[in-house]
Design a protein around this motif. Structure first.
Motif, PDB file in Angstrom:
ATOM      1  N   UNK A 341       0.837  -1.205   0.000  1.00  0.00           N
ATOM      2  CA  UNK A 341       0.000   0.000   0.000  1.00  0.00           C
ATOM      3  C   UNK A 341       0.870   1.253   0.000  1.00  0.00           C
ATOM      4  N   UNK A 342       1.930   1.231   0.794  1.00  0.00           N
ATOM      5  CA  UNK A 342       2.879   2.357   0.827  1.00  0.00           C
ATOM      6  C   UNK A 342       3.552   2.530  -0.528  1.00  0.00           C
ATOM      7  N   UNK A 343       4.072   1.432  -1.043  1.00  0.00           N
ATOM      8  CA  UNK A 343       4.857   1.491  -2.279  1.00  0.00           C
ATOM      9  C   UNK A 343       4.013   1.966  -3.454  1.00  0.00           C
ATOM     10  N   UNK A 344       2.843   1.406  -3.618  1.00  0.00           N
ATOM     11  CA  UNK A 344       1.992   1.780  -4.756  1.00  0.00           C
ATOM     12  C   UNK A 344       1.565   3.240  -4.676  1.00  0.00           C
ATOM     13  N   UNK A 345       1.248   3.703  -3.471  1.00  0.00           N
ATOM     14  CA  UNK A 345       0.801   5.090  -3.298  1.00  0.00           C
ATOM     15  C   UNK A 345       1.925   6.072  -3.652  1.00  0.00           C
ATOM     16  N   UNK A 346       3.097   5.859  -3.072  1.00  0.00           N
ATOM     17  CA  UNK A 346       4.171   6.826  -3.268  1.00  0.00           C
ATOM     18  C   UNK A 346       4.850   6.660  -4.630  1.00  0.00           C
ATOM     19  N   UNK A 347       4.709   5.499  -5.260  1.00  0.00           N
ATOM     20  CA  UNK A 347       5.179   5.361  -6.643  1.00  0.00           C
ATOM     21  C   UNK A 347       4.394   6.290  -7.555  1.00  0.00           C
ATOM     22  N   UNK A 348       3.073   6.317  -7.385  1.00  0.00           N
ATOM     23  CA  UNK A 348       2.238   7.200  -8.216  1.00  0.00           C
ATOM     24  C   UNK A 348       2.601   8.665  -7.999  1.00  0.00           C
ATOM     25  N   UNK A 349       2.835   9.039  -6.753  1.00  0.00           N
ATOM     26  CA  UNK A 349       3.229  10.419  -6.461  1.00  0.00           C
ATOM     27  C   UNK A 349       4.582  10.732  -7.089  1.00  0.00           C
ATOM     28  N   UNK A 350       5.500   9.792  -7.009  1.00  0.00           N
ATOM     29  CA  UNK A 350       6.836   9.958  -7.596  1.00  0.00           C
ATOM     30  C   UNK A 350       6.730  10.211  -9.094  1.00  0.00           C
ATOM     31  N   UNK A 351       5.918   9.414  -9.768  1.00  0.00           N
ATOM     32  CA  UNK A 351       5.726   9.577 -11.208  1.00  0.00           C
ATOM     33  C   UNK A 351       5.166  10.953 -11.545  1.00  0.00           C
ATOM     34  N   UNK A 352       4.217  11.417 -10.753  1.00  0.00           N
ATOM     35  CA  UNK A 352       3.616  12.731 -11.025  1.00  0.00           C
ATOM     36  C   UNK A 352       4.616  13.851 -10.799  1.00  0.00           C
ATOM     37  N   UNK A 353       5.483  13.692  -9.807  1.00  0.00           N
ATOM     38  CA  UNK A 353       6.506  14.713  -9.550  1.00  0.00           C
ATOM     39  C   UNK A 353       7.467  14.817 -10.733  1.00  0.00           C
ATOM     40  N   UNK A 354       7.882  13.669 -11.248  1.00  0.00           N
ATOM     41  CA  UNK A 354       8.818  13.683 -12.381  1.00  0.00           C
ATOM     42  C   UNK A 354       8.150  14.297 -13.609  1.00  0.00           C
ATOM     43  N   UNK A 355       6.896  13.942 -13.835  1.00  0.00           N
ATOM     44  CA  UNK A 355       6.182  14.479 -14.996  1.00  0.00           C
ATOM     45  C   UNK A 355       6.096  15.996 -14.939  1.00  0.00           C
ATOM     46  N   UNK A 356       6.010  16.547 -13.734  1.00  0.00           N
ATOM     47  CA  UNK A 356       5.872  18.000 -13.583  1.00  0.00           C
ATOM     48  C   UNK A 356       7.201  18.739 -13.712  1.00  0.00           C
ATOM     49  N   UNK A 357       8.332  17.999 -13.720  1.00  0.00           N
ATOM     50  CA  UNK A 357       9.644  18.639 -13.770  1.00  0.00           C
ATOM     51  C   UNK A 357      10.036  19.076 -15.177  1.00  0.00           C
ATOM     52  N   UNK A 358       9.437  18.483 -16.194  1.00  0.00           N
ATOM     53  CA  UNK A 358       9.734  18.904 -17.558  1.00  0.00           C
ATOM     54  C   UNK A 358      10.940  18.203 -18.164  1.00  0.00           C
ATOM     55  N   UNK A 359      11.275  18.593 -19.397  1.00  0.00           N
ATOM     56  CA  UNK A 359      12.320  17.945 -20.186  1.00  0.00           C
ATOM     57  C   UNK A 359      13.695  18.048 -19.532  1.00  0.00           C
ATOM     58  N   UNK A 360      13.978  19.154 -18.871  1.00  0.00           N
ATOM     59  CA  UNK A 360      15.313  19.349 -18.304  1.00  0.00           C
ATOM     60  C   UNK A 360      15.628  18.327 -17.226  1.00  0.00           C
TER      61      UNK A 360
END
Length: 431
Positions: A341-360
């Motif tokens: 439950x921990x891993x799946x939840x924070x994996x999704x958050x991690x993915x969203x953070x990276x997506x928001x960082x942009x190409x750089x």
């Protein structure tokens, strides 16, 4: 009527007068070196210790002033050097800052976040991270929360298991083992502390822990499991061998994150509520399988530099690779439902953070991997007195590594260890 010749003479005179006024505006009143255009003193935090790092170039540690609140400023000599550097006359190499183009850039090193709580999670790359934070704390003369004995902190309600500090001092950073408890942490760390944790894919983490705690730490419950088909036996017979609600091989991440006891797999609301609480309190959860990406996210969050997140992976316990069959994996997921439950939840958050960082972001990650490869190659073959220079880039200031830096990253016990950190703490705090 004015002649055309007289008109042009007047125009030239007016132009000269305007240029003269503009020039006087920039040089009058005369400025004292080391002051802003508004005459407020320039200040910048710099390292106040030479171990295991050093002040390079022509720096003089006597030029550094330390206030009672542990803030660090430059005295008049250092300010004058800084002012010359800003004007492009000299380069102040001794605090390894990038070339500055305006007043705002001077604050780069001041902006680095230094109030941090890092939650160690067993067998998830957390020892590498712990010592990364220790090195940063030493570099910036920070006060660490350290255990009086052993490895754990904040396990007692009266906080008597941590090294004390002077009444006029405060703790800056916690990176030692603890069981997450937001109340206790708020009692020792500043209000603006940023909390960071780390997680790992639960099955891989369990396999690593099972072999490590069986072969290295000799835990009795793991030594009792038959060695043939060791992992499969542990999973299929966990009610025989792994009987505790939390252990190093059962919901271990949930234990480190402070989950309450008594939760069952069907209590989804209570589990989600606690995970939501963690989400609101942790700024970033790193993922071991995506370590370089995690470090760059952390670097950007904390306003750190590339030199602050260099590392050499350690504490790796080699063991055979284990691929579970469908039945074992299903049983394990049911057994370690909290960790998933921990891993799946924070994996999704991690993915969203990276997506928001942009190409750089991807470009910086690839650059960081290149730097890490070069640093690791240097440290594998380093000799006493060797130096390794890394040029500046759009993502980092230039910096220089020494053989001692390599030893610190390799966690050489003669350079950095809990006994050495305790001795440093007692000396600084005057205990």
């Amino acid at each position: 009527m004015m002649s055309r010749k007289g008109f042009y003479r007047g125009l030239v005179a007016a132009t000269v007068l305007l240029v003269l006024c503009a020039t006087l505006k920039n040089v009058w009143p005369p400025r004292t070196p080391g002051t802003r255009f508004d005459n407020k003193p320039k200040t910048v935090s710099v390292p106040t210790t030479t171990w295991p790092y050093r002040l390079v170039g022509n720096g003089n540690q006597d030029d550094i002033q330390i206030n009672q609140d542990n803030s660090t400023y430059l005295n008049d000599n250092a300010k004058a050097s800084l002012a010359k550097d800003i004007e492009g006359e000299t380069h102040v190499s001794w605090f390894d800052m990038c070339s500055r183009k305006d007043d705002n850039d001077v604050a780069k090193i001041q902006q680095k976040v230094k109030h941090i709580m890092f939650l160690k999670v067993h067998k998830a790359g957390s020892t590498t991270m712990e010592y990364l934070f220790f090195r940063f704390g030493i570099h910036y003369n920070l006060t660490l929360v350290l255990p009086k004995n052993g490895f754990y902190v904040l396990m007692r309600d009266d906080l008597s298991d941590i090294l004390p500090i002077r009444q006029d001092a405060h703790y800056d950073m916690l990176a030692s083992h603890t069981i997450y408890n937001s109340t206790k942490i708020s009692r020792v760390l500043p209000e603006d502390t940023i909390k960071i944790g780390i997680i790992r894919e639960p099955f891989d983490r369990m396999v690593s822990a099972a072999y490590y705690y069986r072969d290295i730490r000799k835990m009795p419950y793991l030594s009792a499991v038959p060695k043939d088909n060791f992992i499969s036996n542990l999973i299929r017979n966990h009610s025989v061998y792994d009987t505790n609600e939390f252990s190093q091989t059962k919901n271990s991440m949930a234990m480190d994150f402070g989950f309450p006891k008594g939760l069952t797999e069907n209590m989804s609301y209570a589990i989600s509520a606690y995970i939501s609480k963690l989400s609101s309190e942790f700024e970033l959860i790193l993922i071991m399988e995506r370590f370089e990406e995690s470090l760059i996210l952390m670097k950007r969050l904390l306003k750190w530099d590339t030199s602050d997140i260099l590392h050499i992976a350690t504490n790796r316990n080699k063991h055979i690779q284990v691929t579970p069959d469908t039945e074992d994996l299903a049983k394990f997921k049911s057994m370690c439902f909290l960790d998933y439950a921990i891993y799946n939840h924070f994996w999704r958050i991690f993915e969203s953070k990276i997506a928001s960082e942009g190409k750089s972001f991807k470009e910086e990650v690839e650059y960081f991997k290149t730097v890490l490869d070069s640093v690791n190659a240097f440290c594998r073959n380093v000799k006493e007195g060797d130096n390794f220079k890394v040029d500046g880039s759009q993502w980092n200031c230039p910096f220089t590594l020494t053989s001692r830096d390599c030893k610190a990253m390799e966690m050489d016990l003669d350079v950095i260890s809990l006994p050495i950190l305790r001795e440093r703490h007692i000396k600084i705090q005057g205990l």
